[in-house]
Design a protein around this motif. Structure first.
Motif, PDB file in Angstrom:
ATOM      1  N   ILE A 113       7.645 -17.207  48.675  1.00 28.07           N
ATOM      2  CA  ILE A 113       7.741 -17.579  47.275  1.00 28.07           C
ATOM      3  C   ILE A 113       8.021 -16.299  46.493  1.00 28.07           C
ATOM      4  O   ILE A 113       7.209 -15.373  46.492  1.00 28.07           O
ATOM      5  CB  ILE A 113       6.429 -18.213  46.758  1.00 28.07           C
ATOM      6  N   VAL A 114       9.174 -16.234  45.828  1.00 27.34           N
ATOM      7  CA  VAL A 114       9.611 -14.996  45.167  1.00 27.34           C
ATOM      8  C   VAL A 114       9.977 -15.300  43.716  1.00 27.34           C
ATOM      9  O   VAL A 114      10.656 -16.289  43.431  1.00 27.34           O
ATOM     10  CB  VAL A 114      10.823 -14.380  45.889  1.00 27.34           C
ATOM     11  N   TYR A 115       9.520 -14.420  42.819  1.00 29.91           N
ATOM     12  CA  TYR A 115       9.851 -14.536  41.398  1.00 29.91           C
ATOM     13  C   TYR A 115      10.683 -13.342  40.948  1.00 29.91           C
ATOM     14  O   TYR A 115      10.403 -12.206  41.327  1.00 29.91           O
ATOM     15  CB  TYR A 115       8.586 -14.548  40.538  1.00 29.91           C
ATOM     16  N   GLY A 116      11.668 -13.617  40.105  1.00 27.63           N
ATOM     17  CA  GLY A 116      12.407 -12.556  39.440  1.00 27.63           C
ATOM     18  C   GLY A 116      12.077 -12.523  37.963  1.00 27.63           C
ATOM     19  O   GLY A 116      11.749 -13.560  37.365  1.00 27.63           O
ATOM     20  N   ASN A 117      12.158 -11.350  37.364  1.00 30.42           N
ATOM     21  CA  ASN A 117      11.862 -11.113  35.952  1.00 30.42           C
ATOM     22  C   ASN A 117      10.445 -11.548  35.585  1.00 30.42           C
ATOM     23  O   ASN A 117      10.181 -11.977  34.460  1.00 30.42           O
ATOM     24  CB  ASN A 117      12.864 -11.806  35.026  1.00 30.42           C
ATOM     25  N   MET A 118       9.540 -11.444  36.526  1.00 28.09           N
ATOM     26  CA  MET A 118       8.137 -11.742  36.253  1.00 28.09           C
ATOM     27  C   MET A 118       7.372 -10.456  35.930  1.00 28.09           C
ATOM     28  O   MET A 118       6.460 -10.446  35.119  1.00 28.09           O
ATOM     29  CB  MET A 118       7.505 -12.429  37.463  1.00 28.09           C
ATOM     30  N   THR A 119       7.757  -9.383  36.591  1.00 29.28           N
ATOM     31  CA  THR A 119       7.148  -8.081  36.344  1.00 29.28           C
ATOM     32  C   THR A 119       8.224  -7.129  35.809  1.00 29.28           C
ATOM     33  O   THR A 119       9.352  -7.535  35.547  1.00 29.28           O
ATOM     34  CB  THR A 119       6.509  -7.530  37.625  1.00 29.28           C
ATOM     35  N   GLU A 120       7.914  -5.874  35.715  1.00 24.15           N
ATOM     36  CA  GLU A 120       8.733  -4.954  34.936  1.00 24.15           C
ATOM     37  C   GLU A 120      10.106  -4.654  35.538  1.00 24.15           C
ATOM     38  O   GLU A 120      11.100  -4.619  34.823  1.00 24.15           O
ATOM     39  CB  GLU A 120       7.976  -3.638  34.721  1.00 24.15           C
ATOM     40  N   ARG A 121      10.198  -4.460  36.852  1.00 22.63           N
ATOM     41  CA  ARG A 121      11.456  -3.926  37.395  1.00 22.63           C
ATOM     42  C   ARG A 121      12.050  -4.748  38.539  1.00 22.63           C
ATOM     43  O   ARG A 121      13.253  -4.980  38.574  1.00 22.63           O
ATOM     44  CB  ARG A 121      11.242  -2.476  37.868  1.00 22.63           C
ATOM     45  N   THR A 122      11.263  -5.153  39.496  1.00 19.74           N
ATOM     46  CA  THR A 122      11.795  -5.774  40.713  1.00 19.74           C
ATOM     47  C   THR A 122      11.183  -7.147  40.950  1.00 19.74           C
ATOM     48  O   THR A 122      10.128  -7.474  40.396  1.00 19.74           O
ATOM     49  CB  THR A 122      11.512  -4.895  41.945  1.00 19.74           C
ATOM     50  N   VAL A 134       0.644 -24.855  43.969  1.00 20.60           N
ATOM     51  CA  VAL A 134       1.141 -24.570  42.622  1.00 20.60           C
ATOM     52  C   VAL A 134      -0.007 -24.199  41.687  1.00 20.60           C
ATOM     53  O   VAL A 134       0.141 -23.374  40.784  1.00 20.60           O
ATOM     54  CB  VAL A 134       1.931 -25.782  42.087  1.00 20.60           C
ATOM     55  N   GLY A 135      -1.164 -24.771  41.920  1.00 20.15           N
ATOM     56  CA  GLY A 135      -2.330 -24.459  41.096  1.00 20.15           C
ATOM     57  C   GLY A 135      -2.778 -23.014  41.195  1.00 20.15           C
ATOM     58  O   GLY A 135      -3.496 -22.518  40.309  1.00 20.15           O
ATOM     59  N   SER A 136      -2.373 -22.324  42.258  1.00 15.97           N
ATOM     60  CA  SER A 136      -2.752 -20.910  42.422  1.00 15.97           C
ATOM     61  C   SER A 136      -1.626 -19.962  42.044  1.00 15.97           C
ATOM     62  O   SER A 136      -1.745 -18.747  42.231  1.00 15.97           O
ATOM     63  CB  SER A 136      -3.179 -20.642  43.872  1.00 15.97           C
ATOM     64  N   THR A 167       5.940 -21.297  34.855  1.00 18.88           N
ATOM     65  CA  THR A 167       6.167 -21.000  36.272  1.00 18.88           C
ATOM     66  C   THR A 167       5.643 -22.098  37.186  1.00 18.88           C
ATOM     67  O   THR A 167       6.369 -22.547  38.093  1.00 18.88           O
ATOM     68  CB  THR A 167       5.561 -19.635  36.647  1.00 18.88           C
ATOM     69  N   PRO A 168       4.412 -22.583  37.028  1.00 20.62           N
ATOM     70  CA  PRO A 168       3.959 -23.660  37.914  1.00 20.62           C
ATOM     71  C   PRO A 168       4.819 -24.915  37.829  1.00 20.62           C
ATOM     72  O   PRO A 168       5.022 -25.610  38.836  1.00 20.62           O
ATOM     73  CB  PRO A 168       2.523 -23.931  37.418  1.00 20.62           C
ATOM     74  N   VAL A 169       5.349 -25.208  36.646  1.00 20.97           N
ATOM     75  CA  VAL A 169       6.189 -26.399  36.472  1.00 20.97           C
ATOM     76  C   VAL A 169       7.453 -26.289  37.310  1.00 20.97           C
ATOM     77  O   VAL A 169       7.815 -27.197  38.074  1.00 20.97           O
ATOM     78  CB  VAL A 169       6.544 -26.590  34.977  1.00 20.97           C
ATOM     79  N   TYR A 170       8.132 -25.138  37.198  1.00 23.53           N
ATOM     80  CA  TYR A 170       9.378 -24.959  37.930  1.00 23.53           C
ATOM     81  C   TYR A 170       9.134 -24.703  39.417  1.00 23.53           C
ATOM     82  O   TYR A 170       9.952 -25.107  40.263  1.00 23.53           O
ATOM     83  CB  TYR A 170      10.196 -23.829  37.310  1.00 23.53           C
ATOM     84  N   LEU A 171       8.028 -24.067  39.748  1.00 22.95           N
ATOM     85  CA  LEU A 171       7.711 -23.869  41.150  1.00 22.95           C
ATOM     86  C   LEU A 171       7.480 -25.210  41.838  1.00 22.95           C
ATOM     87  O   LEU A 171       7.944 -25.437  42.971  1.00 22.95           O
ATOM     88  CB  LEU A 171       6.462 -22.979  41.303  1.00 22.95           C
ATOM     89  N   LYS A 172       6.794 -26.108  41.169  1.00 16.11           N
ATOM     90  CA  LYS A 172       6.579 -27.444  41.739  1.00 16.11           C
ATOM     91  C   LYS A 172       7.915 -28.160  41.945  1.00 16.11           C
ATOM     92  O   LYS A 172       8.140 -28.784  42.990  1.00 16.11           O
ATOM     93  CB  LYS A 172       5.679 -28.257  40.820  1.00 16.11           C
ATOM     94  N   ARG A 173       8.799 -28.074  40.972  1.00 15.12           N
ATOM     95  CA  ARG A 173      10.125 -28.696  41.123  1.00 15.12           C
ATOM     96  C   ARG A 173      10.852 -28.130  42.341  1.00 15.12           C
ATOM     97  O   ARG A 173      11.497 -28.866  43.095  1.00 15.12           O
ATOM     98  CB  ARG A 173      10.958 -28.486  39.869  1.00 15.12           C
ATOM     99  N   SER A 174      10.753 -26.821  42.492  1.00 16.62           N
ATOM    100  CA  SER A 174      11.434 -26.175  43.607  1.00 16.62           C
ATOM    101  C   SER A 174      10.882 -26.649  44.949  1.00 16.62           C
ATOM    102  O   SER A 174      11.621 -27.007  45.865  1.00 16.62           O
ATOM    103  CB  SER A 174      11.282 -24.658  43.484  1.00 16.62           C
TER     104      SER A 174
END
Length: 271
Positions: free
Chosen positions: A202-211, A236-238, A260-267
């Motif tokens: 499970i990977v997020y982009g633009n969640m933290t400052e740089r990477t 998703v709850g975590s 994020t949890p909304v879109y993560l669940k969709r994914s």
């Protein structure tokens, strides 16, 4: 401000020149570096350019993909074996940008522009380098210390073929459709054996400052379990536990945590 441009035909010579000069920058597709040139960025003085024929290979070898770092987004979109990455490549800029932007350049793009890096992290990619100072790294190792590798040339990116295309998904959430910069990006890869999840990413982009960043808390809940809607709800709850999200001009930390949890669940429910 003037810049020195050095052209090379030999990839190892280019790699050595880049490594030896702490004021040098490697020119890939130019979508990042030319902006810096126009802004008279003084962090570099020398531009290393290379005959890109060295870096444009796309190869499918048994159970593995190899994509040259100089391959552009439009080439990924048109390649018959990379259909599962078309959505990722299409999310990056407009047609003119996609004709210039390279896979290697995207790996060095800071949030919110490194969308393809999210997908490559979900796919457990390995990066291969030119020259004698470094041979290869996992993308996780690379992202943890990315600034240490700016004086290296990535030659190619390799990853295993997906056994089930439905295991992988990519979502880019943006305020401006169809090609706005990402508010957040979510790339997921549930490697499954039958109904059992054996190696989730499970990977997020633009969640933290740089990477991009992985969500370990969600991965741990999914690991080794049978896929089910109840499991996805629990995972998703975590989401974002232990992750410090950013506030920027696109969204606040609070908003990112809400959506994020909304879109993560969709994914994950697309599996």
């Amino acid at each position: 401000m003037s810049f020195i441009i050095k052209n090379f035909t030999n990839i190892n010579d280019a790699a050595d020149a880049l490594y030896a000069d702490d004021k040098a920058c490697f020119y890939s597709g130019g979508t990042i570096i030319m902006r810096k040139v126009n802004e008279a960025d003084q962090s570099f003085k020398t531009i290393i350019k290379l005959d890109k024929s060295h870096l444009k290979e796309i190869k499918v070898d048994g159970g593995n993909f190899l994509i040259g770092s100089g391959v552009t987004m439009d080439k990924i979109i048109s390649h018959p074996d990379l259909g599962f990455l078309k959505e990722v490549a299409r999310s990056i800029g407009g047609p003119a940008i996609r004709c210039a932007a390279t896979l290697g350049g995207n790996l060095f793009a800071n949030n919110p522009y490194g969308d393809f890096s999210c997908a490559l992290m979900a796919l457990r990619a390995k990066l291969n380098f030119a020259g004698n100072t470094l041979s290869s790294l996992t993308i996780d190792e690379f992202m943890k210390n990315r600034d240490n590798f700016r004086r290296h040339i990535i030659t190619s990116i390799t990853f295993e073929r997906l056994q089930n295309l439905s295991d992988f998904s990519f979502l880019k959430i943006t305020r401006t459709l169809p090609k706005g910069i990402s508010l957040i990006t979510i790339a997921t890869n549930l490697v499954r054996s039958g109904a059992q999840i054996i190696s989730p990413r499970i990977v997020y982009g633009n969640m933290t400052e740089r990477t991009p960043i992985r969500d370990d808390s969600v991965e741990k809940i999914l690991e080794g379990q049978r896929y089910s809607e109840d499991l996805i709800e629990k995972a998703v709850g975590s989401a974002l536990n232990g992750i410090e999200t950013r506030t920027d001009g696109l969204a606040s930390e609070w908003y990112r945590r809400k959506i994020t949890p909304v879109y993560l669940k969709r994914s994950l429910m697309r599996k």
